[in-house]
Design a protein around this motif. Structure first.
Motif, short mmCIF file in Angstrom:
data_model
loop_
_atom_site.label_atom_id
_atom_site.label_comp_id
_atom_site.label_asym_id
_atom_site.label_seq_id
_atom_site.Cartn_x
_atom_site.Cartn_y
_atom_site.Cartn_z
N VAL A 288 1.02 -1.13 0.01
CA VAL A 288 -0.02 0.13 -0.02
C VAL A 288 0.76 1.12 0.01
O VAL A 288 1.69 1.44 0.84
N ILE A 289 0.95 1.95 -1.19
CA ILE A 289 1.75 3.24 -1.28
C ILE A 289 0.97 4.45 -1.10
O ILE A 289 0.00 4.60 -1.93
N GLN A 290 1.14 5.30 -0.21
CA GLN A 290 0.73 6.65 -0.15
C GLN A 290 1.58 7.66 0.24
O GLN A 290 2.69 7.61 0.82
N GLN A 291 1.13 8.75 -0.66
CA GLN A 291 2.03 10.04 -0.45
C GLN A 291 1.40 11.14 -0.09
O GLN A 291 0.23 11.51 -0.26
N THR A 292 2.05 11.62 1.17
CA THR A 292 1.63 12.54 1.95
C THR A 292 2.35 13.75 1.89
O THR A 292 3.36 13.84 0.95
N GLU A 293 1.93 14.92 2.55
CA GLU A 293 2.77 16.14 2.28
C GLU A 293 4.05 16.11 3.03
O GLU A 293 5.09 16.57 2.19
N ALA A 294 4.47 15.32 3.83
CA ALA A 294 5.80 15.38 4.52
C ALA A 294 6.62 14.09 3.90
O ALA A 294 7.77 14.46 3.81
N PHE A 295 6.02 12.88 3.75
CA PHE A 295 6.86 11.91 3.25
C PHE A 295 5.87 10.80 2.45
O PHE A 295 4.83 11.06 2.49
N VAL A 296 6.40 9.76 2.16
CA VAL A 296 5.95 8.75 1.35
C VAL A 296 5.65 7.54 2.38
O VAL A 296 6.98 7.10 3.01
N CYS A 297 4.74 6.83 2.71
CA CYS A 297 4.69 5.62 3.53
C CYS A 297 4.27 4.60 2.68
O CYS A 297 3.36 4.67 1.60
N ILE A 298 5.09 3.17 2.86
CA ILE A 298 4.49 2.19 2.15
C ILE A 298 4.39 1.15 3.20
O ILE A 298 5.42 0.88 4.11
N ASP A 299 3.28 0.29 3.15
CA ASP A 299 3.11 -0.69 3.96
C ASP A 299 3.16 -1.93 3.15
O ASP A 299 2.55 -2.36 2.20
N VAL A 300 3.69 -3.27 3.56
CA VAL A 300 4.12 -4.47 3.19
C VAL A 300 3.21 -5.25 3.95
O VAL A 300 3.02 -5.50 5.13
N ILE A 341 9.05 2.88 5.13
CA ILE A 341 8.59 1.56 4.53
C ILE A 341 8.28 0.45 5.94
O ILE A 341 9.06 0.21 6.70
N ASP A 342 7.08 0.23 5.97
CA ASP A 342 6.75 -0.99 7.21
C ASP A 342 6.72 -2.34 6.57
O ASP A 342 5.57 -2.79 6.13
N PHE A 343 7.88 -2.92 6.44
CA PHE A 343 7.90 -4.30 6.18
C PHE A 343 7.27 -5.20 7.07
O PHE A 343 7.02 -5.01 8.29
N ILE A 344 6.93 -6.47 6.88
CA ILE A 344 6.42 -7.46 7.85
C ILE A 344 7.48 -7.63 8.68
O ILE A 344 8.92 -7.89 8.32
N ASN A 345 7.22 -7.86 9.86
CA ASN A 345 8.39 -8.00 11.01
C ASN A 345 9.24 -9.15 11.11
O ASN A 345 8.49 -10.33 10.87
N LEU A 346 10.47 -8.97 11.08
CA LEU A 346 11.33 -10.23 11.10
C LEU A 346 12.22 -10.34 12.21
O LEU A 346 12.57 -9.23 13.04
N GLU A 347 12.39 -11.43 12.70
CA GLU A 347 13.13 -11.56 14.17
C GLU A 347 14.44 -11.72 13.98
O GLU A 347 15.10 -11.51 14.92
N GLU A 377 13.76 1.22 15.76
CA GLU A 377 13.40 0.23 16.84
C GLU A 377 11.87 -0.58 16.41
O GLU A 377 11.56 -1.50 16.98
N LEU A 378 11.03 0.35 15.80
CA LEU A 378 9.71 -0.20 15.29
C LEU A 378 9.95 -1.07 14.19
O LEU A 378 9.01 -1.13 13.63
N ASN A 379 11.00 -1.51 13.54
CA ASN A 379 11.18 -2.18 12.16
C ASN A 379 10.69 -1.28 10.98
O ASN A 379 10.16 -1.97 9.84
N ILE A 380 10.58 0.05 11.09
CA ILE A 380 10.32 0.76 9.90
C ILE A 380 11.71 1.37 9.25
O ILE A 380 12.60 1.50 9.62
#
Length: 400
Positions: A288-300, A341-347, A377-380
């Motif tokens: 999911v790719i969203q462009q905001t005023e301040a930054f681009v956020c991508i969720d996997v 980018i919020d990838f799926i959490n890896l351990e 630390e939040l895996n972003i």
């Protein structure tokens, strides 16, 4: 075998608006889209005699008018010395001063265009700079290649300029490199000469048409073919490439009235897909790719992926696939600035390191510099991509 790219230059109607399109195809997919108006020209790269209209010392900035009504932002913190039209006893900037400036960034959203006193003259192999008086190299050149080119340019660069060696230089002969250096110096000297006699708001050098700039910035070793169905574009591309090792032979004129070029490469669909928020992956996951005023956020997201194997291994594979697709989408949509980018959490630490390296590897294939900064630390994952032009969505909004 290395997969080569193809540049498509054509005209089409998009949502009832005629536009000129430069599209780059690689691996059977469109990876870059540049829509352009058939009428108006971009000011990016133009060199003007501008006038200082306002100075804001608290933010170390001046506002310079380059044409009637076109105001630009000028950073007084930049290391480049102001290039005044009239001789001054010092380099202190004052309201009313006339100076030679170049548009280095387009106006994006509410931000004004940026201008700089560091004049850049770009060729296919070299970039001449008026302020950075040193020899620099593209990070994609190998150590041995840099050494060879340094020997060629040694004692050939005038003391009053700097040179940046581009990636394409690795394929050039010595005489081609030196000839281009000579041509760039002529352009620089012509601008300085014009600046002494022209009036305020004059254009001292106009940048090349955008589609020629795209051609200039492509890495020639990866370019298999340039194809167009417009005679004017065909002749322009051939003329530009004539001076580069017979590269005009890769330009092909396409003729088929029943199947126009934009339909052959499905550019209408490419534009639509490049504006969708959701991008599906082959594994069943999606972005999911969203462009905001301040930054681009991508969720996997894992999406439809229902593998019964080890979950961490499944997440690893989806993330690696997503890393390649994210780099592709950033280039296609021309998204820049800060990207989170919020990838799926890896351990596993080794999986995280592999993901970061994979993402950087694919960003490295882009002609515009992209850098993987860190994982929080939040895996972003934090990424930056150099901001030069407007995003594809913003370009289309202005054109339509």
């Amino acid at each position: 075998m290395k997969k080569l790219s193809k540049l498509i230059l054509t005209e089409m109607n998009y949502r009832n608006t005629p536009i000129l399109v430069a599209a780059l195809e690689k691996e059977g997919r469109i990876c870059q889209l540049n829509p352009m108006s058939l009428n108006s020209d971009s000011i990016l790269g133009n060199i003007y005699i501008g006038k200082v209209k306002n100075i804001q010392k608290n933010i170390q900035a001046a506002f310079i008018e380059i044409e009637n009504g076109i105001m630009c932002y000028y950073s007084m913190a930049e290391k480049a010395s102001p290039c005044f039209v009239n001789v001054k006893k010092n380099n202190v900037l004052k309201i009313g001063d006339e100076m030679i400036v170049q548009v280095s960034k387009e106006g994006i959203k509410s931000k004004l265009p940026y201008v700089s006193s560091n004049l850049n003259f770009t060729g296919r192999y070299l970039v001449l700079t008026s302020e950075r008086k040193e020899l620099g190299f593209s990070g994609k050149l190998k150590k041995e290649e840099k050494k060879q080119i340094r020997e060629i340019l040694k004692d050939k660069i005038p003391e009053n300029v700097g040179i940046i060696v581009r990636t394409n230089c690795r394929d050039a002969q010595e005489e081609e490199i030196l000839h281009e250096l000579e041509e760039l110096m002529k352009r620089y000297e012509a601008v300085l000469q014009k600046g002494k006699s022209r009036v305020c708001f004059s254009v001292l050098e106009k940048s090349m048409p955008e589609y020629v700039q795209i051609l200039q910035n492509l890495y020639s070793q990866d370019l298999e073919e340039i194809v167009t169905d417009k005679q004017e574009l065909y002749e322009c591309a051939v003329q530009y490439l004539k001076g580069y090792k017979q590269q005009e032979k890769i330009v092909r004129y396409y003729e088929d009235k029943l199947l126009p070029l934009y339909k052959l490469y499905n550019l209408q669909k490419a534009f639509e897909q490049a504006q969708n928020e959701r991008v599906w992956l082959k594994s069943g996951g999606f972005l999911v790719i969203q462009q905001t005023e301040a930054f681009v956020c991508i969720d996997v997201n894992t999406g439809k992926c229902t593998s019964k194997k080890d979950m961490q291994e499944t997440f690893r594979k989806i993330n690696l696939e997503a890393a390649k697709e994210i780099a592709w989408q950033l280039r296609l949509r021309n998204l820049s600035g800060i990207i989170l980018i919020d990838f799926i959490n890896l351990e596993r630490a080794e999986d995280k390191e592999e993901l970061m390296q994979t993402l950087q590897k694919y960003l490295w294939q882009d002609s515009i510099k992209g850098t993987v900064v860190d994982m929080t630390e939040l895996n972003i994952v934090e990424v930056t991509r150099k901001k030069v032009r407007k995003s594809l969505a913003e370009e289309l909004k202005e054109l339509l």
